[in-house]
Design a protein around this motif. Sequence first.
Motif, PDB file in Angstrom:
ATOM      1  N   SER A  41       0.817  -1.223   0.000  1.00 36.27           N
ATOM      2  CA  SER A  41       0.000   0.000   0.000  1.00 36.27           C
ATOM      3  C   SER A  41       0.847   1.268   0.000  1.00 36.27           C
ATOM      4  O   SER A  41       0.344   2.351  -0.296  1.00 36.27           O
ATOM      5  CB  SER A  41      -0.936   0.012   1.208  1.00 36.27           C
ATOM      6  N   ASN A 211      -3.842   2.837   0.558  1.00 36.30           N
ATOM      7  CA  ASN A 211      -4.165   1.785  -0.405  1.00 36.30           C
ATOM      8  C   ASN A 211      -3.578   2.164  -1.758  1.00 36.30           C
ATOM      9  O   ASN A 211      -3.817   3.268  -2.261  1.00 36.30           O
ATOM     10  CB  ASN A 211      -5.678   1.593  -0.536  1.00 36.30           C
ATOM     11  N   VAL A 216      -6.454   6.884   1.709  1.00 42.90           N
ATOM     12  CA  VAL A 216      -7.883   6.722   1.449  1.00 42.90           C
ATOM     13  C   VAL A 216      -8.734   7.095   2.659  1.00 42.90           C
ATOM     14  O   VAL A 216      -9.942   7.319   2.520  1.00 42.90           O
ATOM     15  CB  VAL A 216      -8.207   5.286   0.995  1.00 42.90           C
ATOM     16  N   MET A 217      -8.132   7.143   3.831  1.00 40.28           N
ATOM     17  CA  MET A 217      -8.804   7.613   5.044  1.00 40.28           C
ATOM     18  C   MET A 217      -7.771   8.295   5.923  1.00 40.28           C
ATOM     19  O   MET A 217      -6.604   7.902   5.937  1.00 40.28           O
ATOM     20  CB  MET A 217      -9.453   6.465   5.828  1.00 40.28           C
ATOM     21  N   ARG A 227     -15.907   2.729   9.982  1.00 40.71           N
ATOM     22  CA  ARG A 227     -16.101   2.490   8.542  1.00 40.71           C
ATOM     23  C   ARG A 227     -15.706   1.042   8.211  1.00 40.71           C
ATOM     24  O   ARG A 227     -14.820   0.763   7.407  1.00 40.71           O
ATOM     25  CB  ARG A 227     -15.288   3.517   7.753  1.00 40.71           C
ATOM     26  N   GLU A 228     -16.404   0.126   8.871  1.00 41.82           N
ATOM     27  CA  GLU A 228     -16.048  -1.298   8.819  1.00 41.82           C
ATOM     28  C   GLU A 228     -16.052  -1.854   7.398  1.00 41.82           C
ATOM     29  O   GLU A 228     -15.118  -2.548   6.985  1.00 41.82           O
ATOM     30  CB  GLU A 228     -17.011  -2.099   9.702  1.00 41.82           C
ATOM     31  N   LYS A 229     -17.091  -1.559   6.627  1.00 38.17           N
ATOM     32  CA  LYS A 229     -17.190  -2.123   5.278  1.00 38.17           C
ATOM     33  C   LYS A 229     -16.030  -1.662   4.392  1.00 38.17           C
ATOM     34  O   LYS A 229     -15.480  -2.447   3.616  1.00 38.17           O
ATOM     35  CB  LYS A 229     -18.530  -1.733   4.650  1.00 38.17           C
ATOM     36  N   GLU A 230     -15.660  -0.394   4.526  1.00 35.89           N
ATOM     37  CA  GLU A 230     -14.551   0.131   3.723  1.00 35.89           C
ATOM     38  C   GLU A 230     -13.234  -0.516   4.116  1.00 35.89           C
ATOM     39  O   GLU A 230     -12.403  -0.827   3.265  1.00 35.89           O
ATOM     40  CB  GLU A 230     -14.458   1.650   3.887  1.00 35.89           C
ATOM     41  N   LEU A 231     -13.046  -0.724   5.418  1.00 36.67           N
ATOM     42  CA  LEU A 231     -11.820  -1.352   5.898  1.00 36.67           C
ATOM     43  C   LEU A 231     -11.714  -2.795   5.414  1.00 36.67           C
ATOM     44  O   LEU A 231     -10.640  -3.246   4.998  1.00 36.67           O
ATOM     45  CB  LEU A 231     -11.761  -1.302   7.428  1.00 36.67           C
ATOM     46  N   LYS A 233     -13.017  -4.039   2.717  1.00 34.16           N
ATOM     47  CA  LYS A 233     -12.695  -4.006   1.282  1.00 34.16           C
ATOM     48  C   LYS A 233     -11.209  -3.789   1.034  1.00 34.16           C
ATOM     49  O   LYS A 233     -10.670  -4.207   0.007  1.00 34.16           O
ATOM     50  CB  LYS A 233     -13.494  -2.893   0.594  1.00 34.16           C
ATOM     51  N   LEU A 234     -10.556  -3.126   2.004  1.00 31.77           N
ATOM     52  CA  LEU A 234      -9.111  -2.878   1.890  1.00 31.77           C
ATOM     53  C   LEU A 234      -8.295  -4.006   2.517  1.00 31.77           C
ATOM     54  O   LEU A 234      -7.094  -3.876   2.705  1.00 31.77           O
ATOM     55  CB  LEU A 234      -8.765  -1.556   2.578  1.00 31.77           C
TER      56      LEU A 234
END
Length: 275
Positions: A41, A211, A216-217, A227-231, A233-234
């Motif tokens: 990353s 990433n 990205v954050m 932001r569980e879903k985003e994490l 995905k990463l």
Amino acid sequence: MNKIHVENLVFSYDKEKNAVDNVSFSIEEGSYTTIIGHNGSGKSTIAKLLIGLLDKDEGHIYVDNEELDYDSVYDIRNKIGIVFQNPDNQFIGATVADDIAFGLENHQIASEKMQNIIEKFAEKVGMIKYLESEPTKLSGGQKQRVAIAGVLAMQPEIIIFDESTSMLDPQGKADINELIQEIHKESNITIISITHDIEEVSKSDHVIVMNDGHIVMNGKPEEILLREKELVKLHLDIPFALKFTNALKKENIHIDSCTTLERVVEELCQLRSKM
């Protein structure tokens, strides 16, 4: 006050794909910042750029408002200590004491002052009993403690931990993370930790998520970890405690700082009885 400020930083290893691509961020003096991201990353590349081990292609790096360049690199490095992933790569001396002394010798500390400094920081990291031991015979966690003592002895203003717990077992990882917490609480040292350990992230002041060479954050852990879903995905995770809390909420079991363990167990028993 910003201790470190990075503007539009770009770096490529092969001059085809950027490992760090137009990255900008600031780190406050005395803060504890974690930088996370999956392998590749760009997070460890940033660590090497900050201490001048790699030469940026574009952008600017400032430490105490002084730009890192060919003329300033050694002055800036004197402010920064780094603890790498594999402590074996940092050992120079035949004993723990010799290894802690190595950096002091490079900083031309008078020999009559060295012993007190060596003992002070060996004590701080819990290694005072091992001063005459060979570093190669220590456990992984003990080796990292010695590496940290050697860095602390040089009294840096900034310490970078570059994946410093990734090769340790769970107990060794917990011990080193606890030591990092102690350093943060007891000093004004600015700490940057490059890590995969989401539990460590939750204890930091600030977190930067990377990433594919980009940020990205960027924000406080309590904001980012929601932001569980985003994490996911990463290919990252959230702390177990937060997972547990979220799972309870899905079952309409809500807890707060006043909720006792007995209450949680009671609620879970009631839930199970309904199944």
